[in-house]
Design an enzyme around this catalytic site. Structure first.
Site, PDB file in Angstrom:
ATOM      1  N   HIS A 131       0.673  -1.383   0.217  1.00  6.15           N
ATOM      2  CA  HIS A 131      -0.055   0.388  -0.511  1.00  6.15           C
ATOM      3  C   HIS A 131       0.705   1.391   0.214  1.00  6.15           C
ATOM      4  CE1 HIS A 131      -3.611  -2.468   1.568  1.00  6.15           C
ATOM      5  NE2 HIS A 131      -4.675  -1.895   0.692  1.00  6.15           N
ATOM      6  N   LYS A 135      -0.519   4.584   4.472  1.00  2.00           N
ATOM      7  CA  LYS A 135      -1.552   4.119   4.849  1.00  2.00           C
ATOM      8  C   LYS A 135      -1.081   3.826   6.707  1.00  2.00           C
ATOM      9  CE  LYS A 135      -4.082  -0.166   4.744  1.00  2.00           C
ATOM     10  NZ  LYS A 135      -5.122   0.296   4.762  1.00  2.00           N
TER      11      LYS A 135
END
Length: 234
Positions: A131, A135
């Site tokens: 990600h 995040k």
């Protein structure tokens, strides 16, 4: 449909655009420092906030009898508490670790593969998720859902970010710039590897799925998931 956006970061803004394109109205755009003023006007709420705010947002909506769709991850140790709270108050609550249609199909594929691989002890399973660097939680909620799907259909009993012991599924959480979300499940043996993978090209699919879930939960009572929205329950 009048929508309250609880969390107005990148996801909230994409959800707003898609909701407006589908002829909905936004009555609240709540950032972390804002109040809940305007929430009472909403027909439904969509929460993409931060882990520390999610529980408060869910309770507030349930108290006001406003159905809430939550895509915030990193707070799941309190998920059972929120389920009980919603049922007690006769509210409507839907949590999804990922609202993408493709990911929810991927979840189903993952469970079916786990059922097959359960018979073949020579394979060891692992999960990798990649990600963007913004995040906040690791592993991702999607990776946890994948692990739970394997655990429910195999001899594995838990997942871990550390070196895996017997019965544990190792998850490798990687953070890179500008990656919306890539998830892979590997089954490794001494002679080969089986891999299933989902790669998100952007956040559009997550946002569209959240709006569709909000449309679906309107006027319902209970606790739901994307399996209900997409009619994937067996």
């Amino acid at each position: 449909m009048k929508i309250a956006l609880l969390g107005y970061g990148k996801m909230g803004q994409i959800i707003e655009r898609i909701a407006l394109e589908r002829n909905h109205e936004i009555v609240l755009r709540k950032k972390s420092t804002d109040t809940f003023e305007g929430l009472e006007k909403a027909d439904v709420a969509i929460d993409f906030s931060i882990p520390d705010a999610a529980v408060t947002n869910i309770k507030k909506c349930v108290d006001l009898q406003i159905p809430i769709v939550c895509g915030t991850t990193g707070w799941l140790e309190k998920y059972g508490e929120m389920v009980s709270y919603c049922l007690q108050k006769e509210g409507a609550f839907l949590y999804g670790s990922n609202f993408s249609l493709g990911v929810n199909i991927f979840f189903e594929l993952n469970e079916q593969l786990a059922k097959i691989m359960h018979r073949f002890n020579e394979y060891n399973v692992s999960i990798e998720e990649i990600h963007h660097t913004q995040k906040l939680d690791a592993p991702s909620g999607t990776a946890i859902t994948l692990a739970q799907g394997i655990i429910a259909n195999s001899h594995y009993v838990k997942w871990t970010l550390d070196e895996a012991l017997e019965g544990e599924i190792p998850i490798d959480a990687i953070r890179k710039e500008n990656v919306p979300g890539t998830h892979s499940v590997f089954y490794d043996s001494a002679i080969d590897q089986i891999e299933i993978k989902h790669t998100a090209h952007n956040r559009e699919g997550f946002a569209l799925g959240a709006v569709i879930a909000a449309e679906w939960i309107l006027n319902k009572k209970g606790v739901f998931s994307m399996k209900d929205v997409l009619d994937l329950k067996k």
